[in-house]
Design an enzyme around this catalytic site. Structure first.
Site, PDB file in Angstrom:
ATOM      1  N   ARG A  87       0.860  -1.195   0.000  1.00 37.49           N
ATOM      2  CA  ARG A  87       0.000   0.000   0.000  1.00 37.49           C
ATOM      3  C   ARG A  87       0.883   1.227   0.000  1.00 37.49           C
ATOM      4  O   ARG A  87       1.775   1.355   0.830  1.00 37.49           O
ATOM      5  CB  ARG A  87      -0.893   0.002   1.243  1.00 37.49           C
ATOM      6  CG  ARG A  87      -1.681   1.277   1.407  1.00 37.49           C
ATOM      7  CD  ARG A  87      -2.637   1.246   2.571  1.00 37.49           C
ATOM      8  NE  ARG A  87      -3.283   2.541   2.753  1.00 37.49           N
ATOM      9  CZ  ARG A  87      -3.045   3.359   3.781  1.00 37.49           C
ATOM     10  NH1 ARG A  87      -2.177   2.994   4.721  1.00 37.49           N
ATOM     11  NH2 ARG A  87      -3.656   4.514   3.868  1.00 37.49           N
ATOM     12  N   HIS A 133      -3.001  11.063   0.918  1.00 40.89           N
ATOM     13  CA  HIS A 133      -2.395  10.813   2.227  1.00 40.89           C
ATOM     14  C   HIS A 133      -1.760  12.108   2.718  1.00 40.89           C
ATOM     15  O   HIS A 133      -0.564  12.202   2.964  1.00 40.89           O
ATOM     16  CB  HIS A 133      -1.347   9.693   2.134  1.00 40.89           C
ATOM     17  CG  HIS A 133      -1.051   9.034   3.463  1.00 40.89           C
ATOM     18  ND1 HIS A 133      -1.165   7.690   3.702  1.00 40.89           N
ATOM     19  CD2 HIS A 133      -0.612   9.578   4.635  1.00 40.89           C
ATOM     20  CE1 HIS A 133      -0.824   7.422   4.962  1.00 40.89           C
ATOM     21  NE2 HIS A 133      -0.491   8.549   5.543  1.00 40.89           N
ATOM     22  N   GLU A 181      -7.308   8.533   6.628  1.00 43.74           N
ATOM     23  CA  GLU A 181      -7.570   9.192   7.908  1.00 43.74           C
ATOM     24  C   GLU A 181      -8.053  10.643   7.776  1.00 43.74           C
ATOM     25  O   GLU A 181      -7.366  11.585   8.177  1.00 43.74           O
ATOM     26  CB  GLU A 181      -6.313   9.165   8.784  1.00 43.74           C
ATOM     27  CG  GLU A 181      -5.815   7.777   9.054  1.00 43.74           C
ATOM     28  CD  GLU A 181      -4.633   7.761  10.011  1.00 43.74           C
ATOM     29  OE1 GLU A 181      -4.274   8.808  10.564  1.00 43.74           O
ATOM     30  OE2 GLU A 181      -4.068   6.681  10.216  1.00 43.74           O
ATOM     31  N   ASN A 323      -7.104   1.925  10.066  1.00 43.03           N
ATOM     32  CA  ASN A 323      -5.771   2.144  10.653  1.00 43.03           C
ATOM     33  C   ASN A 323      -5.947   2.113  12.156  1.00 43.03           C
ATOM     34  O   ASN A 323      -6.782   2.862  12.686  1.00 43.03           O
ATOM     35  CB  ASN A 323      -5.206   3.514  10.236  1.00 43.03           C
ATOM     36  CG  ASN A 323      -4.769   3.539   8.791  1.00 43.03           C
ATOM     37  OD1 ASN A 323      -4.862   2.536   8.090  1.00 43.03           O
ATOM     38  ND2 ASN A 323      -4.281   4.692   8.331  1.00 43.03           N
ATOM     39  N   TYR A 325      -3.758   1.712  16.002  1.00 37.70           N
ATOM     40  CA  TYR A 325      -2.480   1.668  16.700  1.00 37.70           C
ATOM     41  C   TYR A 325      -2.609   1.434  18.193  1.00 37.70           C
ATOM     42  O   TYR A 325      -1.757   0.803  18.806  1.00 37.70           O
ATOM     43  CB  TYR A 325      -1.709   2.980  16.476  1.00 37.70           C
ATOM     44  CG  TYR A 325      -1.207   3.117  15.068  1.00 37.70           C
ATOM     45  CD1 TYR A 325      -2.013   3.646  14.062  1.00 37.70           C
ATOM     46  CD2 TYR A 325       0.070   2.676  14.732  1.00 37.70           C
ATOM     47  CE1 TYR A 325      -1.556   3.753  12.754  1.00 37.70           C
ATOM     48  CE2 TYR A 325       0.535   2.789  13.438  1.00 37.70           C
ATOM     49  CZ  TYR A 325      -0.285   3.319  12.444  1.00 37.70           C
ATOM     50  OH  TYR A 325       0.171   3.416  11.153  1.00 37.70           O
ATOM     51  N   GLU A 392      -3.344  -0.158   8.285  1.00 37.36           N
ATOM     52  CA  GLU A 392      -2.143   0.225   9.057  1.00 37.36           C
ATOM     53  C   GLU A 392      -2.244  -0.318  10.475  1.00 37.36           C
ATOM     54  O   GLU A 392      -3.316  -0.269  11.069  1.00 37.36           O
ATOM     55  CB  GLU A 392      -1.983   1.756   9.131  1.00 37.36           C
ATOM     56  CG  GLU A 392      -1.507   2.394   7.867  1.00 37.36           C
ATOM     57  CD  GLU A 392      -1.342   3.895   8.007  1.00 37.36           C
ATOM     58  OE1 GLU A 392      -1.067   4.375   9.120  1.00 37.36           O
ATOM     59  OE2 GLU A 392      -1.538   4.601   6.990  1.00 37.36           O
TER      60      GLU A 392
HETATM   61  O1  LIG Z   1      -0.600  14.300  20.033  1.00 39.29           O
HETATM   62  S1  LIG Z   1      -0.895  15.230  18.906  1.00 39.29           S
HETATM   63  O2  LIG Z   1      -2.352  15.326  18.667  1.00 39.29           O
HETATM   64  O3  LIG Z   1      -0.255  16.537  19.039  1.00 39.29           O
HETATM   65  C1  LIG Z   1      -0.178  14.542  17.500  1.00 39.29           C
HETATM   66  C2  LIG Z   1      -0.787  13.184  17.289  1.00 39.29           C
HETATM   67  C3  LIG Z   1      -0.115  12.576  16.091  1.00 39.29           C
HETATM   68  N1  LIG Z   1      -1.035  11.686  15.413  1.00 39.29           N
HETATM   69  C4  LIG Z   1      -1.263  10.497  16.233  1.00 39.29           C
HETATM   70  C5  LIG Z   1      -2.147   9.546  15.536  1.00 39.29           C
HETATM   71  N2  LIG Z   1      -1.658   9.233  14.231  1.00 39.29           N
HETATM   72  C6  LIG Z   1      -2.663   8.387  13.630  1.00 39.29           C
HETATM   73  C7  LIG Z   1      -2.078   7.373  12.818  1.00 39.29           C
HETATM   74  O4  LIG Z   1      -1.491   7.997  11.687  1.00 39.29           O
HETATM   75  C8  LIG Z   1      -1.081   7.043  10.784  1.00 39.29           C
HETATM   76  O5  LIG Z   1      -0.096   6.335  11.464  1.00 39.29           O
HETATM   77  C9  LIG Z   1       1.283   6.599  11.270  1.00 39.29           C
HETATM   78  C10 LIG Z   1       1.897   6.832  12.646  1.00 39.29           C
HETATM   79  O6  LIG Z   1       1.409   8.012  13.199  1.00 39.29           O
HETATM   80  C11 LIG Z   1       1.544   7.733  10.317  1.00 39.29           C
HETATM   81  O7  LIG Z   1       2.921   7.753  10.000  1.00 39.29           O
HETATM   82  C12 LIG Z   1       0.720   7.483   9.078  1.00 39.29           C
HETATM   83  O8  LIG Z   1       1.056   8.360   8.022  1.00 39.29           O
HETATM   84  C13 LIG Z   1      -0.733   7.691   9.450  1.00 39.29           C
HETATM   85  O9  LIG Z   1      -1.563   7.146   8.436  1.00 39.29           O
HETATM   86  C14 LIG Z   1      -1.425  10.415  13.397  1.00 39.29           C
HETATM   87  C15 LIG Z   1      -0.508  11.343  14.111  1.00 39.29           C
END
Ligand SMILES: O=S(=O)(O)CCCN1CCN(CCO[C@@H]2O[C@H](CO)[C@@H](O)[C@H](O)[C@H]2O)CC1
Length: 487
Positions: A87, A133, A181, A323, A325, A392
């Protein structure tokens, strides 16, 4: 109730779509090469460098724009004996520099993706292509305020871009994802301004951006469905990021209701219009309306879909792209400093330390394997038992950590086993799993300080050599065989 057996063991279906994933801005580099247009992430990292924890950018990233052969090599090695999927995302400004197709396309950019797709297929790896993206052409942000636009121009620009992609690549690409997302684009990009384009409007802009994204998604789906599906025979859907949530105290009704609102304001925001009613969740309409009264705001901070738009929204995804995590414990929100999905929803995730879950290198990511199983069951029950692709799942370690990424082996061992339980015990229709990420890459506002890759990349080495971590051989053994063996 979850199975009491720690590990389930057994076989995934042999048609299960195992793979890995990446995204254009995070791996390609070549930010201004061969006529590529500027994206909002180029602009954000160049002009708001202080927003990036290590001051870095995706100018070079993993240099994948010049290293298709190296990427194919490590994807192929990961495949094992199962059918492999990869992907990746298309960079809209690399294909259409200003974002508007009447201004012309960038043929070298178009050909980069032609070459990548051809190389993947030559190696029996199926492309799963994400159309958006997060790297919007900057010109669209400058001219129309990007996703905030409500005049229909941005919806039309995205429609023309997706139509061009279906026409150009659809003879070989049979799996399309419109948006990765949308919550992150709306909330972090146009709400709290933590991400590009850094527009701060947590009470209104965030909802207007999401409104245009949902309409753009629906338009792209109908273009594919009406013009290309019959001849190209592919599938198209959307990928939503969802944390599983638990009430902080499972006997406290306020906590239980807060956790339900959390799911509605993060996932329901997009899943309700697309998979169910065509409209926003009732609790969003109710809460944003009430909160507006509280602030003596007389107009609609939550834009309304017309009846015709609701019909266009409904049923516009062939699968639920997920996605996932981590999970959160939710408590009712105790203060209202500003409007916006976090506070309009009267809930918030309780902070660090409120659960004894193992951490990661990312402040927001705790290891909660059983959360993915509960989330899959919730999606099954809430959105009509859809086909689900986990697009993801992964974990981060710090920049300094080496190749012995036991944290990632354990994360995948546990999370993937919970997915197997959901398939075998809860009859959830999960058809595929693509691990985030193929290799270490630009982790948005965290730059290169958090590593999510199955392969290690040295970002000071001009060759950007990709080196498999311990997790790469673990994942190959699992995905390669499709059999979950006793650890
Ligand atoms: O705490 S703050 O709000 O100031 C910043 C939060 C940052 N977010 C957390 C959740 N993440 C979702 C998953 O995001 C995904 O997962 C990967 C890891 O993040 C990314 O690299 C991918 O591009 C994305 O699709 C996106 C980034």
């Amino acid at each position: 109730e979850p199975s009491h057996e720690i590990f389930y063991y057994g076989d995934f279906p042999n048609t299960f779509a195992w793979g890995t994933t990446s995204s254009a801005y995070q791996i390609e580099g070549g930010w201004n090469e061969d006529g590529k247009g500027v994206s909002i992430w180029d602009e954000f990292t160049h002009k708001l460098q202080s927003q990036i924890s290590d001051g870095s950018s995706g100018n070079a990233a993993c240099d994948s724009y010049h290293r298709i052969d190296q990427d194919i090599k490590i994807i192929k090695e990961l495949r094992g004996i199962s059918v492999g999927y990869y992907r990746f995302s298309l960079s809209w400004p690399r294909i259409i520099p200003t974002g508007e197709i009447n201004d012309g396309i960038n043929q070298p950019g178009v050909d980069y993706y032609n070459n990548l797709i051809d190389e993947l297929l030559a190696n029996n790896i199926q492309p799963m292509v994400t159309l958006y993206h997060w790297d919007l052409p900057q010109a669209l942000q400058d001219k129309y305020e990007g996703w905030l636009d409500q005049s229909g121009i941005i919806v039309k620009a995205f429609a023309d871009y997706t139509d061009f992609c279906f026409k150009t690549y659809g003879d070989r690409v049979k799996f399309w994802i419109t948006f990765n997302e949308p919550f992150i684009t709306a909330q972090l990009g146009y709400g709290v301004a933590a991400f590009a384009p850094g527009h701060y409007s947590p009470g209104e802009g965030v909802y207007y951006a999401a409104h245009s994204i949902i309409k753009s998604h629906a338009q792209a789906y109908h273009i594919y469905n009406n013009t290309y599906r019959e001849s190209q025979k592919g599938q198209i859907g959307i990928t939503l990021n969802t944390n599983w949530v638990e009430p902080m105290t499972t006997t406290d009704l306020d906590h239980i209701e807060a956790s339900q609102r959390s799911l509605a304001f993060s996932t329901g925001w997009f899943a309700e219009p697309i998979f169910n009613s065509g409209d926003y969740p009732d609790v969003m309409i109710w809460n944003v309306g009430n909160r507006s009264e509280y602030y003596n705001i007389t107009y609609d901070r939550l834009p309304k879909f017309t009846e015709e738009e609701k019909e266009l929204n409904k049923g516009t995804s062939d699968f639920f792209g997920l996605n996932h995590y981590t999970s959160n414990l939710i408590v009712p929100c105790s203060y209202y400093p500003e409007e916006g999905p976090t506070y309009d929803s009267d809930q918030e995730a309780c902070g660090d330390g409120c659960a004894e879950w193992p951490p990661s290198a990312s402040s927001w990511l705790y290891q909660v394997p059983w959360g993915i199983r509960k989330l899959l069951i919730w999606i099954k029950r809430t959105y009509g038992d859809p086909v689900i692709y986990i697009t993801e799942n992964g974990i981060s370690e710090h920049f300094s950590d080496g190749l012995d990424d036991d944290i990632r082996v354990n994360y995948y061992k546990n999370y993937i086993d919970e997915v197997l339980k959901a398939i075998k015990e809860d009859d959830v229709n999960v058809k595929g799993y693509t691990a985030w990420s193929l290799m270490d890459n630009f982790e948005w506002a965290e730059g290169y300080s958090e590593r999510f890759g199955l392969h290690w990349v040295n970002f000071t080495d001009p060759e950007r050599t990709r080196i498999p971590k311990k997790s790469a051989s673990y994942y190959r053994s699992l995905a390669g065989s499709g059999t979950y063996v006793r650890p």
